[in-house]
Design a protein around this motif. Structure first.
Motif, mmCIF file in Angstrom:
data_model
loop_
_atom_site.group_PDB
_atom_site.id
_atom_site.type_symbol
_atom_site.label_atom_id
_atom_site.label_comp_id
_atom_site.label_asym_id
_atom_site.label_seq_id
_atom_site.Cartn_x
_atom_site.Cartn_y
_atom_site.Cartn_z
ATOM 1 N N LEU A 188 -1.093 5.629 10.984
ATOM 2 C CA LEU A 188 0.086 4.930 10.488
ATOM 3 C C LEU A 188 0.824 5.749 9.430
ATOM 4 N N THR A 189 0.079 6.396 8.542
ATOM 5 C CA THR A 189 0.745 7.171 7.491
ATOM 6 C C THR A 189 1.559 8.322 8.082
ATOM 7 N N THR A 190 1.056 8.924 9.157
ATOM 8 C CA THR A 190 1.813 9.999 9.806
ATOM 9 C C THR A 190 3.137 9.463 10.327
ATOM 10 N N TRP A 191 3.085 8.294 10.941
ATOM 11 C CA TRP A 191 4.295 7.657 11.465
ATOM 12 C C TRP A 191 5.268 7.334 10.332
ATOM 13 N N LEU A 192 4.756 6.804 9.231
ATOM 14 C CA LEU A 192 5.611 6.467 8.082
ATOM 15 C C LEU A 192 6.283 7.714 7.512
ATOM 16 N N TYR A 193 5.488 8.777 7.300
ATOM 17 C CA TYR A 193 6.047 10.004 6.729
ATOM 18 C C TYR A 193 7.038 10.656 7.684
ATOM 19 N N THR A 194 6.806 10.511 8.994
ATOM 20 C CA THR A 194 7.754 11.065 9.959
ATOM 21 C C THR A 194 9.093 10.347 9.858
ATOM 22 N N ILE A 195 9.067 9.026 9.776
ATOM 23 C CA ILE A 195 10.305 8.255 9.619
ATOM 24 C C ILE A 195 11.004 8.663 8.320
ATOM 25 N N ALA A 196 10.243 8.722 7.226
ATOM 26 C CA ALA A 196 10.822 9.071 5.928
ATOM 27 C C ALA A 196 11.392 10.481 5.929
ATOM 28 N N ARG A 197 10.648 11.413 6.505
ATOM 29 C CA ARG A 197 11.095 12.806 6.545
ATOM 30 C C ARG A 197 12.368 12.943 7.370
ATOM 31 N N ASN A 198 12.445 12.255 8.509
ATOM 32 C CA ASN A 198 13.644 12.320 9.338
ATOM 33 C C ASN A 198 14.867 11.757 8.609
ATOM 34 N N LEU A 199 14.659 10.702 7.841
ATOM 35 C CA LEU A 199 15.754 10.150 7.045
ATOM 36 C C LEU A 199 16.206 11.152 5.982
ATOM 37 N N CYS A 200 15.247 11.858 5.386
ATOM 38 C CA CYS A 200 15.585 12.877 4.378
ATOM 39 C C CYS A 200 16.382 14.016 5.003
ATOM 40 N N ARG A 257 0.814 -1.221 0.000
ATOM 41 C CA ARG A 257 0.000 0.000 0.000
ATOM 42 C C ARG A 257 0.845 1.268 0.000
ATOM 43 N N HIS A 258 1.934 1.234 0.750
ATOM 44 C CA HIS A 258 2.622 2.498 1.059
ATOM 45 C C HIS A 258 4.025 2.661 0.465
ATOM 46 N N GLN A 259 4.574 1.628 -0.113
ATOM 47 C CA GLN A 259 5.944 1.747 -0.624
ATOM 48 C C GLN A 259 6.059 2.817 -1.708
ATOM 49 N N ARG A 260 5.126 2.820 -2.672
ATOM 50 C CA ARG A 260 5.185 3.797 -3.756
ATOM 51 C C ARG A 260 4.951 5.227 -3.271
ATOM 52 N N PRO A 261 3.919 5.502 -2.448
ATOM 53 C CA PRO A 261 3.737 6.870 -1.946
ATOM 54 C C PRO A 261 4.933 7.377 -1.136
ATOM 55 N N ILE A 262 5.515 6.509 -0.306
ATOM 56 C CA ILE A 262 6.677 6.917 0.477
ATOM 57 C C ILE A 262 7.854 7.201 -0.442
ATOM 58 N N PHE A 263 8.042 6.362 -1.452
ATOM 59 C CA PHE A 263 9.121 6.594 -2.425
ATOM 60 C C PHE A 263 8.936 7.944 -3.115
ATOM 61 N N ASN A 264 7.707 8.241 -3.549
ATOM 62 C CA ASN A 264 7.448 9.509 -4.237
ATOM 63 C C ASN A 264 7.704 10.699 -3.322
ATOM 64 N N PHE A 265 7.312 10.575 -2.058
ATOM 65 C CA PHE A 265 7.561 11.647 -1.087
ATOM 66 C C PHE A 265 9.066 11.896 -0.948
ATOM 67 N N ILE A 266 9.824 10.827 -0.764
ATOM 68 C CA ILE A 266 11.269 10.961 -0.588
ATOM 69 C C ILE A 266 11.915 11.504 -1.864
ATOM 70 N N LEU A 267 11.453 11.029 -3.004
ATOM 71 C CA LEU A 267 12.002 11.507 -4.282
ATOM 72 C C LEU A 267 11.790 13.002 -4.435
ATOM 73 N N ARG A 268 10.619 13.473 -4.066
ATOM 74 C CA ARG A 268 10.334 14.905 -4.162
ATOM 75 C C ARG A 268 11.183 15.702 -3.179
ATOM 76 N N TYR A 269 11.539 15.076 -2.099
ATOM 77 C CA TYR A 269 12.347 15.765 -1.073
ATOM 78 C C TYR A 269 13.815 15.824 -1.468
ATOM 79 N N VAL A 270 14.385 14.685 -1.901
ATOM 80 C CA VAL A 270 15.832 14.625 -2.140
ATOM 81 C C VAL A 270 16.216 14.823 -3.606
#
Length: 201
Positions: free
Chosen positions: A71-83, A28-41
């Motif tokens: 859950l999505t908030t938690w996922l985006y927080t982890i992804a954002r912190n990594l970025c 469900r979430h791998q592609r949206p998280i990837f797109n978020f990170i791609l837009r960030y980095v």
């Protein structure tokens, strides 16, 4: 049926040892998280690496997840912190341009602006001149890191301010202020172009 369950219920199942529940969440979430990170980095290779790291951290931190949190908030927080961590490691490197190639490979001809195409701008206006594209690129690049990330999450990912506030760890009013300042700066940067467009017959 397992696939019909909410994210939070699936996460609870995974915490109890049901691996298929995690596989559904990943789908469900791998592609949206990837797109978020791609837009960030702005780098496809880095985005792939950080996406993998995001879900590894979900696995490692599953026990710390609190079901009352979305859950999505938690996922985006982890992804954002990594970025953010990645950006800090790259602090001696110039910020990547939004119109820089997303990949060094020959088939990676797309740019970050292609990924985050703003549908709010009429297509005929985009076709009118490459100058607008260049000006938008420069204007977004001039935003502070805090303003840029809020702009990306609000305008390009369509996240509500409340969720953005949780992701970046700032009060909702602060997030709204950052968005307001970002829009004001973009309007200032594009003011002369807007005036020219209004004067055109």
């Amino acid at each position: 049926m397992l696939r019909d369950e909410a994210d939070e219920a699936l996460m609870a199942r995974y915490r109890q040892g049901e691996v298929p529940a995690f596989e559904i969440l990943l789908g469900r979430h791998q592609r949206p998280i990837f797109n978020f990170i791609l837009r960030y980095v702005g780098s496809r290779a880095v985005a792939e690496e950080l996406t993998q790291e995001t879900f590894l951290r979900v696995i490692k931190s599953a026990e710390s997840y609190q079901r009352q949190a979305k859950l999505t908030t938690w996922l985006y927080t982890i992804a954002r912190n990594l970025c953010v961590d990645h950006s800090r490691r790259q602090k001696h490197r110039r910020a990547r341009s939004l119109d820089a190639p997303l990949s060094q490979s020959e088939d990676g001809s797309g740019t970050l602006l292609d990924v985050i195409e703003d549908e709010a701008i009429p297509q005929d206006r985009l076709a009118q001149s490459e100058k607008l594209r260049q000006r938008m690129t420069a204007a977004i690049a001039k935003l502070s890191d805090e303003q840029r990330e809020v702009f990306i999450m609000r305008e390009l990912l369509d996240l509500p301010f409340k969720e953005i506030a949780q992701v970046v760890g700032a009060p909702e009013n602060t997030v709204k202020s950052r968005m307001r300042y970002a829009l004001e700066k973009l309007r200032e940067e594009l003011a002369d172009y807007r005036d020219l467009a209004r004067a055109a017959p």
